[in-house]
Every structure is written in structure tokens, then in C-alpha cells.
Write a protein that holds these residues in place. Structure first.
Motif, PDB file in Angstrom:
ATOM      1  N   LEU A 192       0.864  -1.178   0.000  1.00  0.00           N
ATOM      2  CA  LEU A 192       0.000   0.000   0.000  1.00  0.00           C
ATOM      3  C   LEU A 192       0.899   1.226   0.000  1.00  0.00           C
ATOM      4  CD1 LEU A 192      -2.770  -1.009   2.553  1.00  0.00           C
ATOM      5  CD2 LEU A 192      -2.988  -0.770   0.074  1.00  0.00           C
ATOM      6  N   VAL A 193       0.774   2.041  -1.041  1.00  0.00           N
ATOM      7  CA  VAL A 193       1.560   3.263  -1.175  1.00  0.00           C
ATOM      8  C   VAL A 193       0.584   4.428  -1.288  1.00  0.00           C
ATOM      9  CG1 VAL A 193       3.277   4.490  -2.556  1.00  0.00           C
ATOM     10  CG2 VAL A 193       3.404   1.990  -2.345  1.00  0.00           C
ATOM     11  N   ASP A 194       0.571   5.266  -0.279  1.00  0.00           N
ATOM     12  CA  ASP A 194      -0.377   6.385  -0.239  1.00  0.00           C
ATOM     13  C   ASP A 194      -1.811   5.907  -0.440  1.00  0.00           C
ATOM     14  OD1 ASP A 194       1.701   8.240   0.165  1.00  0.00           O
ATOM     15  OD2 ASP A 194       2.043   8.388  -2.006  1.00  0.00           O
ATOM     16  N   GLY A 195      -2.150   4.778   0.180  1.00  0.00           N
ATOM     17  CA  GLY A 195      -3.496   4.231   0.092  1.00  0.00           C
ATOM     18  C   GLY A 195      -3.805   3.491  -1.183  1.00  0.00           C
ATOM     19  N   LYS A 196      -2.836   3.392  -2.100  1.00  0.00           N
ATOM     20  CA  LYS A 196      -3.054   2.688  -3.365  1.00  0.00           C
ATOM     21  C   LYS A 196      -2.290   1.370  -3.368  1.00  0.00           C
ATOM     22  CE  LYS A 196      -3.859   6.851  -6.013  1.00  0.00           C
ATOM     23  NZ  LYS A 196      -3.498   7.653  -7.162  1.00  0.00           N
ATOM     24  N   VAL A 197      -2.900   0.367  -3.960  1.00  0.00           N
ATOM     25  CA  VAL A 197      -2.298  -0.963  -4.037  1.00  0.00           C
ATOM     26  C   VAL A 197      -1.262  -0.993  -5.160  1.00  0.00           C
ATOM     27  CG1 VAL A 197      -2.759  -3.408  -4.503  1.00  0.00           C
ATOM     28  CG2 VAL A 197      -4.347  -2.077  -3.102  1.00  0.00           C
ATOM     29  N   ARG A 198      -0.086  -1.504  -4.837  1.00  0.00           N
ATOM     30  CA  ARG A 198       1.002  -1.655  -5.811  1.00  0.00           C
ATOM     31  C   ARG A 198       1.459  -3.109  -5.804  1.00  0.00           C
ATOM     32  NH1 ARG A 198      -0.745   2.436  -7.720  1.00  0.00           N
ATOM     33  NH2 ARG A 198       0.102   4.495  -7.332  1.00  0.00           N
ATOM     34  N   PRO A 199       1.820  -3.665  -6.956  1.00  0.00           N
ATOM     35  CA  PRO A 199       2.259  -5.065  -7.009  1.00  0.00           C
ATOM     36  C   PRO A 199       3.550  -5.281  -6.227  1.00  0.00           C
ATOM     37  CG  PRO A 199       2.557  -3.997  -9.147  1.00  0.00           C
ATOM     38  CD  PRO A 199       1.870  -3.014  -8.265  1.00  0.00           C
ATOM     39  N   ALA A 200       3.641  -6.439  -5.574  1.00  0.00           N
ATOM     40  CA  ALA A 200       4.852  -6.780  -4.835  1.00  0.00           C
ATOM     41  C   ALA A 200       5.435  -8.119  -5.264  1.00  0.00           C
ATOM     42  CB  ALA A 200       4.577  -6.788  -3.333  1.00  0.00           C
ATOM     43  N   LEU A 201       4.682  -8.923  -6.014  1.00  0.00           N
ATOM     44  CA  LEU A 201       5.164 -10.245  -6.441  1.00  0.00           C
ATOM     45  C   LEU A 201       5.857 -10.162  -7.799  1.00  0.00           C
ATOM     46  CD1 LEU A 201       2.436 -12.876  -5.486  1.00  0.00           C
ATOM     47  CD2 LEU A 201       4.807 -12.762  -4.719  1.00  0.00           C
ATOM     48  N   THR A 202       6.684  -9.181  -7.968  1.00  0.00           N
ATOM     49  CA  THR A 202       7.319  -8.979  -9.268  1.00  0.00           C
ATOM     50  C   THR A 202       8.388 -10.030  -9.562  1.00  0.00           C
ATOM     51  OG1 THR A 202       8.760  -7.335  -8.249  1.00  0.00           O
ATOM     52  CG2 THR A 202       6.777  -6.522  -9.370  1.00  0.00           C
ATOM     53  N   ASN A 203       8.681 -10.898  -8.594  1.00  0.00           N
ATOM     54  CA  ASN A 203       9.561 -12.043  -8.852  1.00  0.00           C
ATOM     55  C   ASN A 203       8.883 -13.053  -9.782  1.00  0.00           C
ATOM     56  OD1 ASN A 203       8.059 -12.218  -6.180  1.00  0.00           O
ATOM     57  ND2 ASN A 203       8.500 -14.389  -6.522  1.00  0.00           N
ATOM     58  N   VAL A 204       7.552 -13.031  -9.845  1.00  0.00           N
ATOM     59  CA  VAL A 204       6.790 -13.950 -10.698  1.00  0.00           C
ATOM     60  C   VAL A 204       6.738 -13.368 -12.105  1.00  0.00           C
ATOM     61  CG1 VAL A 204       4.551 -15.047 -11.086  1.00  0.00           C
ATOM     62  CG2 VAL A 204       5.455 -14.843  -8.755  1.00  0.00           C
ATOM     63  N   ARG A 205       7.446 -14.032 -13.034  1.00  0.00           N
ATOM     64  CA  ARG A 205       7.539 -13.540 -14.412  1.00  0.00           C
ATOM     65  C   ARG A 205       6.595 -14.249 -15.375  1.00  0.00           C
ATOM     66  NH1 ARG A 205      13.233 -14.820 -13.799  1.00  0.00           N
ATOM     67  NH2 ARG A 205      12.905 -16.031 -15.680  1.00  0.00           N
ATOM     68  N   ARG A 206       5.970 -15.336 -14.925  1.00  0.00           N
ATOM     69  CA  ARG A 206       4.973 -16.070 -15.724  1.00  0.00           C
ATOM     70  C   ARG A 206       3.897 -16.558 -14.778  1.00  0.00           C
ATOM     71  NH1 ARG A 206       5.937 -18.474 -20.791  1.00  0.00           N
ATOM     72  NH2 ARG A 206       3.682 -18.529 -20.660  1.00  0.00           N
ATOM     73  N   LEU A 207       2.677 -16.613 -15.272  1.00  0.00           N
ATOM     74  CA  LEU A 207       1.539 -17.021 -14.461  1.00  0.00           C
ATOM     75  C   LEU A 207       0.639 -17.914 -15.300  1.00  0.00           C
ATOM     76  CD1 LEU A 207      -0.243 -16.638 -11.884  1.00  0.00           C
ATOM     77  CD2 LEU A 207      -1.154 -14.573 -12.990  1.00  0.00           C
ATOM     78  N   ALA A 208       0.114 -18.970 -14.686  1.00  0.00           N
ATOM     79  CA  ALA A 208      -0.796 -19.861 -15.416  1.00  0.00           C
ATOM     80  C   ALA A 208      -1.803 -20.489 -14.461  1.00  0.00           C
ATOM     81  CB  ALA A 208      -0.013 -20.958 -16.133  1.00  0.00           C
ATOM     82  N   ALA A 209      -2.908 -20.908 -15.046  1.00  0.00           N
ATOM     83  CA  ALA A 209      -3.898 -21.712 -14.333  1.00  0.00           C
ATOM     84  C   ALA A 209      -4.306 -22.855 -15.246  1.00  0.00           C
ATOM     85  CB  ALA A 209      -5.113 -20.884 -13.947  1.00  0.00           C
ATOM     86  N   VAL A 210      -4.449 -24.027 -14.659  1.00  0.00           N
ATOM     87  CA  VAL A 210      -4.935 -25.218 -15.354  1.00  0.00           C
ATOM     88  C   VAL A 210      -6.147 -25.666 -14.549  1.00  0.00           C
ATOM     89  CG1 VAL A 210      -4.406 -27.566 -16.090  1.00  0.00           C
ATOM     90  CG2 VAL A 210      -2.595 -25.820 -16.086  1.00  0.00           C
ATOM     91  N   THR A 211      -7.308 -25.641 -15.183  1.00  0.00           N
ATOM     92  CA  THR A 211      -8.524 -25.838 -14.411  1.00  0.00           C
ATOM     93  C   THR A 211      -9.597 -26.576 -15.198  1.00  0.00           C
ATOM     94  OG1 THR A 211     -10.135 -24.666 -13.033  1.00  0.00           O
ATOM     95  CG2 THR A 211      -9.475 -23.582 -15.077  1.00  0.00           C
ATOM     96  N   SER A 212     -10.644 -26.939 -14.500  1.00  0.00           N
ATOM     97  CA  SER A 212     -11.788 -27.594 -15.140  1.00  0.00           C
ATOM     98  C   SER A 212     -13.067 -27.027 -14.546  1.00  0.00           C
ATOM     99  CB  SER A 212     -11.727 -29.113 -14.919  1.00  0.00           C
ATOM    100  OG  SER A 212     -11.725 -29.408 -13.532  1.00  0.00           O
TER     101      SER A 212
END
Length: 192
Positions: free
Chosen positions: A110-130
């Protein structure tokens, strides 16, 4: 790449378990270091306690109850969720994982009441679902799981590329449709 795979299904003989095995095995065969987090097998407690909620914004202490899971998340360069969609949402154990592990100071700041990303170590994201129902039924319901992954979780990670693989209409699936989807998951994870 270090990939955290988060799996959420209680039955080891389910189609979702086959999706999980295919995802992990293919990523490993492609040379990735996979941290396989099977929430049910590990006995993850999804319940956010009163004390955790009261200390939620204390970024010096909020991760203490789930430190091992936070450390795994922060070590990941990619994140893959493998789960079914139940009642147009995540299984409770996965929702609880997000509530307890995606904390202020971990997944966002939280920066000045605004949400900022912190998981910038994650360079790829996926979901496998049904999904039990059709894609149209999911669309009519707003498809909350897809939006959570492709918008909310993606934003927490600083907007990396996202892959969303979904097998719809499981209620009427066949051996052929399930095999085709497993092959699609394998092809996608091989190139991940």
C-alpha cells in the motif's frame, strides 16, 4: 526457471489430479525446478484466524503463521495454479491460501493508500482448471476464477504473461475430450 505449482483438489484419482501430475511432470521434464505445493496433501489450513486478520497490515509480522508458504511464493519465478472450479469459484482451500499467503508486503504494497504489485519475482503465471459447466455458463456467471487469475493475481505479479487453460463441460466430458485437454496442457507446459 523456479516454478511454484499450487494444486487444490482432495481426490488423488480425479481428473484434476491427472492435470496436476501432467503439469508437474512436463515442467520438470522441460528442465524447470518445480516446487509442488499440493494444498490438501500438505494439510494446508485455509482458515484466516482472528489474530491473523487483526495483524493483517502489520507487514513485519503478518507472514509468521504462513512463513513457509510465503517463502516458497517469494522464491518462485513462475506460478501455476491447478484446481477445479466449484460453484463458480476456487475450492475453499485455494481461496484460503490466497487469503492467508497473498498478504500486504508479500503480494501487494500500500503506497499512499493505493495498491502496488509486490510479487514482481513472478515472471509467468498460469492456471490449469476444469469447469463442470460450459464456457457460456461460466461467462453468464461472470467467470470469477478466470478474472481472479488473469486480472487480480496477475496485477499482484506486475502483469506478467498469463496462460489460462480450462476444460469446460466436465459434466459431459468423455475420455476423448479429457485426453485432448491433457495433451494441450502437456504442450503448453513443455513450452512454458
Amino acid at each position: 526457471m523456479r516454478i511454484l505449482v499450487v494444486h487444490a483438489h482432495p481426490v488423488e484419482t480425479s481428473f484434476n489430479a491427472a492435470l496436476h501430475r501432467t503439469t508437474v511432470d512436463t515442467l520438470r521434464a522441460a528442465g524447470h525446478a518445480v516446487d509442488d505445493c499440493d494444498l490438501y496433501a500438505e494439510g494446508f489450513d485455509p482458515v484466516l484466524s482472528r489474530a491473523e486478520r487483526l495483524g493483517y497490515h502489520d507487514t513485519d509480522a503478518n507472514r509468521d503463521p504462513v512463513r513457509a508458504h510465503v517463502d516458497r511464493l517469494l522464491a518462485a519465478e513462475a506460478l501455476v495454479f491447478v484446481h477445479p472450479v466449484w460453484n463458480f469459484g476456487f475450492p475453499a482451500i485455494l481461496k484460503g491460501y490466497l487469503d492467508r499467503v497473498f498478504l500486504p508486503g508479500v503480494s501487494f504494497r500500500l503506497v499512499d493508500g493505493k495498491v502496488r504489485p509486490a510479487l514482481t519475482n513472478v515472471r509467468r503465471l498460469a492456471a490449469v482448471t476444469s469447469y463442470g459447466g460450459t464456457r457460456m455458463r461460466a461467462l453468464l456467471a461472470g467467470d470469477p476464477p478466470r478474472k481472479a487469475v488473469t486480472r487480480v493475481i496477475r496485477a499482484a505479479c506486475g502483469f506478467p504473461p498469463v496462460t489460462y487453460l480450462a476444460h469446460y463441460d466436465m459434466n459431459r466430458s468423455t475420455d476423448a475430450t479429457r485426453a485432448a485437454f491433457l495433451a494441450r496442457v502437456e504442450r503448453t507446459m513443455r513450452a512454458f
